[in-house]
Design a protein around this motif. Structure first.
Motif, PDB file in Angstrom:
ATOM      1  N   PRO A 141       1.040  -2.045  -6.901  1.00  0.00           N
ATOM      2  CA  PRO A 141      -0.082  -2.361  -6.009  1.00  0.00           C
ATOM      3  C   PRO A 141      -0.674  -1.148  -5.305  1.00  0.00           C
ATOM      4  O   PRO A 141      -1.774  -1.228  -4.768  1.00  0.00           O
ATOM      5  CB  PRO A 141       0.543  -3.330  -5.002  1.00  0.00           C
ATOM      6  CG  PRO A 141       1.990  -2.960  -4.978  1.00  0.00           C
ATOM      7  CD  PRO A 141       2.326  -2.529  -6.373  1.00  0.00           C
ATOM      8  N   ASP A 142       0.055  -0.020  -5.293  1.00  0.00           N
ATOM      9  CA  ASP A 142      -0.446   1.178  -4.622  1.00  0.00           C
ATOM     10  C   ASP A 142      -0.987   2.169  -5.659  1.00  0.00           C
ATOM     11  O   ASP A 142      -0.762   2.020  -6.857  1.00  0.00           O
ATOM     12  CB  ASP A 142       0.668   1.840  -3.806  1.00  0.00           C
ATOM     13  CG  ASP A 142       1.851   2.242  -4.676  1.00  0.00           C
ATOM     14  OD1 ASP A 142       1.966   3.424  -5.025  1.00  0.00           O
ATOM     15  OD2 ASP A 142       2.653   1.353  -5.034  1.00  0.00           O
TER      16      ASP A 142
ATOM     17  N   THR B 295       0.815  -1.214   0.000  1.00  0.00           N
ATOM     18  CA  THR B 295       0.000   0.000   0.000  1.00  0.00           C
ATOM     19  C   THR B 295       0.848   1.263   0.000  1.00  0.00           C
ATOM     20  O   THR B 295       0.325   2.358  -0.252  1.00  0.00           O
ATOM     21  CB  THR B 295      -0.926   0.041   1.227  1.00  0.00           C
ATOM     22  OG1 THR B 295      -0.138   0.216   2.420  1.00  0.00           O
ATOM     23  CG2 THR B 295      -1.734  -1.254   1.345  1.00  0.00           C
ATOM     24  N   ALA B 296       2.153   1.128   0.293  1.00  0.00           N
ATOM     25  CA  ALA B 296       3.086   2.267   0.351  1.00  0.00           C
ATOM     26  C   ALA B 296       2.642   3.325   1.357  1.00  0.00           C
ATOM     27  O   ALA B 296       2.950   4.498   1.201  1.00  0.00           O
ATOM     28  CB  ALA B 296       3.283   2.884  -1.036  1.00  0.00           C
ATOM     29  N   THR B 297       1.934   2.892   2.392  1.00  0.00           N
ATOM     30  CA  THR B 297       1.475   3.823   3.423  1.00  0.00           C
ATOM     31  C   THR B 297       2.236   3.669   4.730  1.00  0.00           C
ATOM     32  O   THR B 297       2.152   4.538   5.603  1.00  0.00           O
ATOM     33  CB  THR B 297      -0.019   3.608   3.708  1.00  0.00           C
ATOM     34  OG1 THR B 297      -0.203   2.275   4.209  1.00  0.00           O
ATOM     35  CG2 THR B 297      -0.852   3.808   2.450  1.00  0.00           C
TER      36      THR B 297
ATOM     37  N   SER C  72       5.890  -7.836   6.418  1.00  0.00           N
ATOM     38  CA  SER C  72       6.609  -7.847   5.132  1.00  0.00           C
ATOM     39  C   SER C  72       7.502  -6.633   4.959  1.00  0.00           C
ATOM     40  O   SER C  72       8.396  -6.639   4.105  1.00  0.00           O
ATOM     41  CB  SER C  72       5.604  -7.910   3.973  1.00  0.00           C
ATOM     42  OG  SER C  72       4.751  -6.774   3.993  1.00  0.00           O
ATOM     43  N   GLN C  73       7.276  -5.582   5.727  1.00  0.00           N
ATOM     44  CA  GLN C  73       8.054  -4.358   5.546  1.00  0.00           C
ATOM     45  C   GLN C  73       9.493  -4.540   6.046  1.00  0.00           C
ATOM     46  O   GLN C  73       9.712  -5.128   7.108  1.00  0.00           O
ATOM     47  CB  GLN C  73       7.400  -3.200   6.284  1.00  0.00           C
ATOM     48  CG  GLN C  73       6.043  -2.798   5.740  1.00  0.00           C
ATOM     49  CD  GLN C  73       5.520  -1.541   6.407  1.00  0.00           C
ATOM     50  OE1 GLN C  73       6.276  -0.606   6.686  1.00  0.00           O
ATOM     51  NE2 GLN C  73       4.216  -1.510   6.673  1.00  0.00           N
TER      52      GLN C  73
ATOM     53  N   GLY D 197       0.623  -1.220   5.778  1.00  0.00           N
ATOM     54  CA  GLY D 197       0.210  -2.454   5.111  1.00  0.00           C
ATOM     55  C   GLY D 197       1.238  -3.556   5.249  1.00  0.00           C
ATOM     56  O   GLY D 197       2.269  -3.422   5.909  1.00  0.00           O
ATOM     57  N   GLY D 198       0.941  -4.670   4.596  1.00  0.00           N
ATOM     58  CA  GLY D 198       1.852  -5.805   4.598  1.00  0.00           C
ATOM     59  C   GLY D 198       1.500  -6.835   5.648  1.00  0.00           C
ATOM     60  O   GLY D 198       0.808  -6.548   6.632  1.00  0.00           O
TER      61      GLY D 198
END
Length: 299
Positions: free
Chosen positions: A196-197, A57-59, A119-120, A62-63
């Motif tokens: 994905p973002d 999500t690049a926020t 995952s990050q 997420g992950g």
């Protein structure tokens, strides 16, 4: 055990600490295998500190771990049966002492849900960042591509650390995976083709100042793709080195007539010099011409 990350600013080869942090490395490798990181953005870049990615999500919120990912796609598992995160594998001997240290980000516990690693992950952009020691799981080190980290370190970002021009992981190549696949893991048939973002930044392959003709842009794109493929072949041992070139005295001829023979080519090209060998490449099974040949001159 190594993984090759092909990013939009260059390649990174990461050696993993599979013995010291087996669960973290297994999680990372299996996420790589299902293309989870492909086209992920580096959404947080802090100069001389770190570059963070691994969130689709690049926020920054997420992950998930590979086990949570598998469980979420399986009708036999309830959402509560597998935690989204797993316990960090903190190893006191593994420190953030050198640039290129690869560590897991740690999600905080929220609303009764346990925090941990998903995952990050991030890569350090400077030496001796001891502030992170004991707080994050060090599970790898960049052994090739420090120049790529220098490029990432110099990008322009907004006040939140998000680069104005996207930096993305274009592809991931697993060079060695010692772990068996967990039950339920299914590898997608192909890598994703769209990020994905929902980024509104300058695209990683876009130059806002460029005015090249479409043909020239296609040529540059193909050259970059060929260079990336050559590096991959070098890493897996199919090429001695990425920039290998054929000898100058060897001529490649293509688009031949299917009936053209070795003798025909030798007769045609002998006027250009003494020919050492002339071979039309043929199908091993049928013997049919593949319609290209190599001609070797004496010098």
């Amino acid at each position: 055990m190594s993984v090759l990350l092909e990013t939009s600013l260059g390649d990174l080869v990461i050696d993993l600490e599979v013995d010291a942090c087996p669960k973290t490395c297994e999680n990372f490798l299996k996420l790589c295998k299902i293309y989870y990181f492909n086209l992920n953005a580096f959404f947080n870049v802090s100069k001389d500190f770190l570059a963070q990615t691994g969130d689709p999500t690049a926020t920054g919120t997420g992950g998930e771990s590979i086990w949570s990912y598998i469980a979420s796609g399986s009708p036999s598992n309830s959402e509560s049966s597998v935690s989204r995160y797993f316990e960090p594998e903190i190893r006191p001997k593994l420190k953030h002492a050198t640039k290129g240290t690869v560590s897991m980000a740690v999600a905080p516990a929220l609303e009764g849900h346990k925090g941990g690693c998903g995952s990050q992950f991030f890569v350090t952009l400077a030496d001796n960042i001891d502030y992170l020691d004991g707080k994050h799981t060090v599970f790898g080190h960049v052994v090739e591509g420090l120049d790529t980290l220098d490029k990432i370190n110099e990008v322009y970002t907004d006040q939140d650390g998000r680069p104005f021009k996207d930096i993305r992981i274009r592809h991931v190549v697993i060079l060695d995976d010692p772990f068996p696949d967990p039950d339920g893991l299914i590898q997608p048939p192909s890598s994703p083709t769209r990020p994905p973002d929902n980024s509104t930044r300058i695209a990683e392959d876009e130059d806002p100042l460029a005015t090249l003709p479409e043909e020239e842009e296609e040529r540059i794109r193909r050259e970059k793709a060929a260079a990336a493929s050559a590096l991959t072949l070098e890493m897996v041992g199919d090429l001695p080195f990425a920039n290998v070139r054929p000898p100058e005295n060897v001529l490649f001829v293509c688009k031949l007539n299917p009936v053209t023979r070795d003798e025909d080519l030798e007769l045609i090209f002998s006027r250009f010099g003494v020919i050492m060998s002339c071979q039309v490449i043929r199908d091993k099974r049928t013997g049919d011409s593949l319609q290209y040949a190599f001609i070797e001159f004496d010098k």
